[in-house]
Design a protein around this motif. Structure first.
Motif, PDB file in Angstrom:
ATOM      1  N   GLU A  17     -37.668 -53.094  15.914  1.00  0.00           N
ATOM      2  CA  GLU A  17     -38.001 -52.030  16.868  1.00  0.00           C
ATOM      3  C   GLU A  17     -37.929 -52.545  18.299  1.00  0.00           C
ATOM      4  O   GLU A  17     -37.436 -51.853  19.193  1.00  0.00           O
ATOM      5  N   THR A  18     -38.408 -53.760  18.516  1.00  0.00           N
ATOM      6  CA  THR A  18     -38.355 -54.361  19.850  1.00  0.00           C
ATOM      7  C   THR A  18     -36.910 -54.558  20.291  1.00  0.00           C
ATOM      8  O   THR A  18     -36.558 -54.248  21.427  1.00  0.00           O
ATOM      9  N   ALA A  19     -36.084 -55.057  19.397  1.00  0.00           N
ATOM     10  CA  ALA A  19     -34.667 -55.268  19.726  1.00  0.00           C
ATOM     11  C   ALA A  19     -33.973 -53.941  20.011  1.00  0.00           C
ATOM     12  O   ALA A  19     -33.184 -53.835  20.967  1.00  0.00           O
ATOM     13  N   LEU A  62     -37.372 -56.001  30.568  1.00  0.00           N
ATOM     14  CA  LEU A  62     -36.534 -56.258  29.394  1.00  0.00           C
ATOM     15  C   LEU A  62     -37.063 -57.408  28.534  1.00  0.00           C
ATOM     16  O   LEU A  62     -36.922 -57.380  27.320  1.00  0.00           O
ATOM     17  N   ASP A  63     -37.658 -58.399  29.150  1.00  0.00           N
ATOM     18  CA  ASP A  63     -38.179 -59.532  28.380  1.00  0.00           C
ATOM     19  C   ASP A  63     -39.679 -59.423  28.150  1.00  0.00           C
ATOM     20  O   ASP A  63     -40.293 -60.352  27.630  1.00  0.00           O
ATOM     21  N   GLY A  64     -40.254 -58.289  28.517  1.00  0.00           N
ATOM     22  CA  GLY A  64     -41.691 -58.114  28.393  1.00  0.00           C
ATOM     23  C   GLY A  64     -42.108 -57.384  27.128  1.00  0.00           C
ATOM     24  O   GLY A  64     -41.385 -57.364  26.117  1.00  0.00           O
ATOM     25  N   ASP A  65     -43.254 -56.754  27.215  1.00  0.00           N
ATOM     26  CA  ASP A  65     -43.851 -56.034  26.102  1.00  0.00           C
ATOM     27  C   ASP A  65     -43.019 -54.791  25.765  1.00  0.00           C
ATOM     28  O   ASP A  65     -42.581 -54.050  26.658  1.00  0.00           O
ATOM     29  N   ALA A  66     -42.824 -54.554  24.494  1.00  0.00           N
ATOM     30  CA  ALA A  66     -41.987 -53.438  24.041  1.00  0.00           C
ATOM     31  C   ALA A  66     -42.601 -52.089  24.397  1.00  0.00           C
ATOM     32  O   ALA A  66     -41.880 -51.148  24.731  1.00  0.00           O
ATOM     33  N   SER A  67     -43.918 -51.969  24.339  1.00  0.00           N
ATOM     34  CA  SER A  67     -44.542 -50.676  24.646  1.00  0.00           C
ATOM     35  C   SER A  67     -44.397 -50.347  26.134  1.00  0.00           C
ATOM     36  O   SER A  67     -44.160 -49.194  26.498  1.00  0.00           O
ATOM     37  N   GLU A  68     -44.510 -51.347  27.012  1.00  0.00           N
ATOM     38  CA  GLU A  68     -44.313 -51.116  28.445  1.00  0.00           C
ATOM     39  C   GLU A  68     -42.855 -50.755  28.722  1.00  0.00           C
ATOM     40  O   GLU A  68     -42.572 -49.880  29.537  1.00  0.00           O
ATOM     41  N   LEU A  69     -41.964 -51.443  28.033  1.00  0.00           N
ATOM     42  CA  LEU A  69     -40.537 -51.168  28.190  1.00  0.00           C
ATOM     43  C   LEU A  69     -40.210 -49.752  27.731  1.00  0.00           C
ATOM     44  O   LEU A  69     -39.462 -49.027  28.396  1.00  0.00           O
ATOM     45  N   ARG A  70     -40.789 -49.334  26.615  1.00  0.00           N
ATOM     46  CA  ARG A  70     -40.568 -47.981  26.099  1.00  0.00           C
ATOM     47  C   ARG A  70     -41.028 -46.938  27.124  1.00  0.00           C
ATOM     48  O   ARG A  70     -40.341 -45.935  27.361  1.00  0.00           O
TER      49      ARG A  70
END
Length: 127
Positions: A17-19, A62-70
């Motif tokens: 999911e992160t990828a 892009l290299d951070g937390d997936a929820s923040e990126l979402r």
């Protein structure tokens, strides 16, 4: 081996999911930047600045937390949509509708009736 697969299944799902989120974010940032390069002169300045800021936010996460990126991807999507709406509104304002009446080009709408065909069938007793 089955226990190992079950044990790491959750972790594998989170990594996938992160990828996928990261790939989606990179793709959206790239497409938005490219759109701005090609159509930047058509985008209002205020909207353009907002879109550029949202793109930079996504790139920074892009290299951070997936929820923040979402969340940043969702914001970029919303801002990009407003950019399209602003462009569409600007295009409709600059293109004025025609003010003159359509010219009569001599074309007449008509229906073709073949009287010979109807009279022939009646003569043969078919009507």
């Amino acid at each position: 081996m089955m226990r190992d697969a079950e044990q790491y299944a959750d972790e594998d799902r989170k990594r996938r999911e992160t990828a996928e989120t990261r790939n989606q974010a990179e793709q959206l940032a790239y497409q938005t930047e490219r759109f701005l390069q090609e159509n930047g002169d058509k985008v209002p300045g205020e909207t353009r600045a907002e879109v550029e800021a949202a793109v930079e936010t996504v790139k920074g996460l892009l290299d951070g937390d997936a929820s923040e990126l979402r969340a940043a991807v969702e914001k970029l999507g919303a801002v990009s949509q407003r950019m399209g709406q602003a462009m569409y509104a600007g295009a409709s304002e600059t293109s004025a509708p025609p003010t003159e009446e359509p010219q009569d080009d001599g074309v007449v709408d008509a229906e073709i009736v073949d009287d010979d065909k109807n009279s022939t069938s009646r003569q043969n007793g078919a009507a």
